[in-house]
Design a protein around this motif. Structure first.
Motif, short mmCIF file in Angstrom:
data_model
loop_
_atom_site.label_atom_id
_atom_site.label_comp_id
_atom_site.label_asym_id
_atom_site.label_seq_id
_atom_site.Cartn_x
_atom_site.Cartn_y
_atom_site.Cartn_z
N SER A 74 14.96 -27.07 22.57
CA SER A 74 13.52 -27.24 22.79
C SER A 74 13.16 -28.65 22.35
CB SER A 74 12.70 -26.24 21.98
OG SER A 74 12.64 -25.00 22.63
N VAL A 75 12.30 -29.27 23.12
CA VAL A 75 11.84 -30.62 22.78
C VAL A 75 10.32 -30.62 22.92
CG1 VAL A 75 11.97 -33.07 23.33
CG2 VAL A 75 13.98 -31.62 23.67
N PHE A 76 9.65 -31.17 21.93
CA PHE A 76 8.20 -31.36 22.01
C PHE A 76 7.97 -32.76 22.56
CE2 PHE A 76 8.68 -28.06 18.86
CZ PHE A 76 7.77 -27.13 19.31
N VAL A 77 7.16 -32.82 23.61
CA VAL A 77 6.94 -34.08 24.30
C VAL A 77 5.45 -34.38 24.33
CG1 VAL A 77 7.27 -35.36 26.46
CG2 VAL A 77 8.98 -33.64 25.75
N SER A 78 5.07 -35.53 23.79
CA SER A 78 3.69 -36.00 23.86
C SER A 78 3.58 -36.93 25.05
CB SER A 78 3.31 -36.77 22.59
OG SER A 78 3.35 -35.92 21.47
N VAL A 79 2.54 -36.72 25.83
CA VAL A 79 2.35 -37.53 27.04
C VAL A 79 0.98 -38.18 26.98
CG1 VAL A 79 2.16 -37.48 29.56
CG2 VAL A 79 3.82 -35.99 28.41
N GLN A 80 0.96 -39.47 27.28
CA GLN A 80 -0.29 -40.20 27.39
C GLN A 80 -0.41 -40.67 28.84
OE1 GLN A 80 -0.48 -43.82 25.07
NE2 GLN A 80 -2.70 -43.71 24.95
N LEU A 81 -1.57 -40.42 29.43
CA LEU A 81 -1.82 -40.85 30.80
C LEU A 81 -2.45 -42.23 30.80
CD1 LEU A 81 -3.27 -37.55 32.32
CD2 LEU A 81 -0.89 -38.33 32.26
N ASP A 82 -2.34 -42.92 31.93
CA ASP A 82 -2.95 -44.25 32.00
C ASP A 82 -4.46 -44.17 32.11
OD1 ASP A 82 -3.08 -43.34 34.62
OD2 ASP A 82 -1.90 -44.97 35.47
N LYS A 83 -5.00 -43.05 32.64
CA LYS A 83 -6.44 -42.84 32.74
C LYS A 83 -6.76 -41.41 32.34
CE LYS A 83 -6.67 -45.86 36.74
NZ LYS A 83 -6.66 -45.81 38.19
N GLN A 84 -7.83 -41.22 31.61
CA GLN A 84 -8.25 -39.88 31.21
C GLN A 84 -9.44 -39.43 32.06
OE1 GLN A 84 -7.58 -42.35 28.88
NE2 GLN A 84 -5.56 -41.49 28.57
N VAL A 85 -9.27 -39.47 33.35
CA VAL A 85 -10.32 -39.03 34.27
C VAL A 85 -9.87 -37.72 34.90
CG1 VAL A 85 -11.20 -41.35 34.72
CG2 VAL A 85 -9.39 -40.41 36.17
N VAL A 87 -9.44 -36.57 37.86
CA VAL A 87 -8.43 -36.61 38.92
C VAL A 87 -7.03 -36.76 38.32
CG1 VAL A 87 -7.61 -37.93 40.91
CG2 VAL A 87 -10.04 -37.50 40.64
N SER A 88 -6.88 -37.64 37.36
CA SER A 88 -5.57 -37.86 36.72
C SER A 88 -5.13 -36.62 35.95
CB SER A 88 -5.63 -39.06 35.77
OG SER A 88 -5.89 -40.24 36.47
N LEU A 89 -6.06 -36.00 35.21
CA LEU A 89 -5.73 -34.79 34.46
C LEU A 89 -5.30 -33.68 35.41
CD1 LEU A 89 -8.68 -34.82 31.89
CD2 LEU A 89 -6.34 -35.59 31.50
N LYS A 94 -1.18 -30.13 37.69
CA LYS A 94 -0.56 -29.52 38.88
C LYS A 94 0.94 -29.81 38.90
CE LYS A 94 -4.52 -29.06 41.84
NZ LYS A 94 -5.63 -29.90 42.13
N ALA A 95 1.32 -31.03 38.55
CA ALA A 95 2.74 -31.39 38.53
C ALA A 95 3.49 -30.56 37.49
CB ALA A 95 2.91 -32.88 38.25
N ILE A 96 2.90 -30.40 36.32
CA ILE A 96 3.53 -29.66 35.23
C ILE A 96 3.76 -28.20 35.61
CG2 ILE A 96 3.09 -28.77 32.88
CD1 ILE A 96 4.15 -31.67 33.06
N GLN A 97 2.83 -27.62 36.37
CA GLN A 97 2.98 -26.23 36.80
C GLN A 97 4.27 -26.00 37.57
OE1 GLN A 97 1.03 -23.67 35.94
NE2 GLN A 97 -0.37 -24.99 34.81
N ALA A 98 4.77 -27.02 38.24
CA ALA A 98 5.96 -26.88 39.08
C ALA A 98 7.27 -27.05 38.29
CB ALA A 98 5.92 -27.90 40.21
N PHE A 99 7.19 -27.39 37.02
CA PHE A 99 8.40 -27.66 36.23
C PHE A 99 8.74 -26.44 35.38
CE2 PHE A 99 6.88 -32.36 36.01
CZ PHE A 99 7.32 -32.58 37.31
N LEU A 107 -3.58 -29.54 26.54
CA LEU A 107 -4.42 -30.73 26.58
C LEU A 107 -4.85 -31.00 25.15
CD1 LEU A 107 -6.00 -32.87 28.24
CD2 LEU A 107 -7.85 -31.18 28.40
N MET A 108 -4.70 -32.22 24.69
CA MET A 108 -4.87 -32.54 23.28
C MET A 108 -6.02 -33.53 23.03
SD MET A 108 -2.35 -30.77 21.98
CE MET A 108 -2.19 -31.39 20.32
N THR A 109 -6.47 -33.54 21.80
CA THR A 109 -7.32 -34.63 21.33
C THR A 109 -6.41 -35.64 20.64
OG1 THR A 109 -7.70 -33.63 19.16
CG2 THR A 109 -9.26 -33.06 20.92
N GLY A 110 -6.95 -36.78 20.27
CA GLY A 110 -6.14 -37.76 19.55
C GLY A 110 -5.57 -38.81 20.48
#
Length: 160
Positions: A74-85, A87-89, A94-99, A107-110
């Motif tokens: 198991s690996v914990f992975v933190s992901v930061q997006l280039d935009k927090q809008v 559409v990006s979220l 949707k992409a994560i649902q397919a994995f 979805l996190m704060t911080g």
């Protein structure tokens, strides 16, 4: 027992006992449940149905040992997006649902937007997932991975 319940829950000691019993054994019969909580089967079943109808009990499932199935890492992975809008979220979610490797996604704060738990057969499989799938999701700006050494505490959910 915690004495802090949300006022809207209106749970009494029987309801709390039902939740605790089901957390331990979701396949318990109504007869056995009623004996353990000290009610006859009909009121125990009625209370159980009320907890389900109220959305407090959201479903039942089997707890599966991932390691026994070969998913040893198991690996914990933190992901930061280039935009927090929005559409990006939405696009990322949707992409994560397919994995299938992603077991949990929050979805996190911080300083990070998402925290994932990824289960794979090993570090090589994790690398394939990371480089072949996760880094290719549009909008992913930064990824940080942490490998847990051992689980200290495990729970399905918190009950009062």
């Amino acid at each position: 027992m915690d004495s802090f319940l949300a006022p809207s829950t209106n749970l009494d000691t029987f309801d709390i006992q039902i939740l605790r019993e089901l957390r331990t054994n979701g396949r318990i019969s109504i007869q056995e449940l009623s004996e353990r909580i000290g009610l006859s089967p009909t009121p125990a079943a009625r209370r159980l149905r009320h907890l389900e109808d109220a959305g407090i009990i959201t479903g039942y499932c089997a707890l599966i040992d991932e390691v026994a199935l070969g998913y040893e890492v198991s690996v914990f992975v933190s992901v930061q997006l280039d935009k927090q809008v929005d559409v990006s979220l939405d696009q990322f979610e949707k992409a994560i649902q397919a994995f299938p490797e992603v077991v949990d996604c929050w979805l996190m704060t911080g300083n990070r937007d998402y925290l994932l738990r990824v289960a794979t057969t090993g570090l090589t499989a994790f690398e394939v997932f990371l480089t072949g799938k996760l880094t290719k999701v549009p909008g992913v700006a930064n990824i940080e991975s942490s490998i847990p050494l051992r689980r200290v505490k495990s729970g399905v959910s918190r009950t009062p």
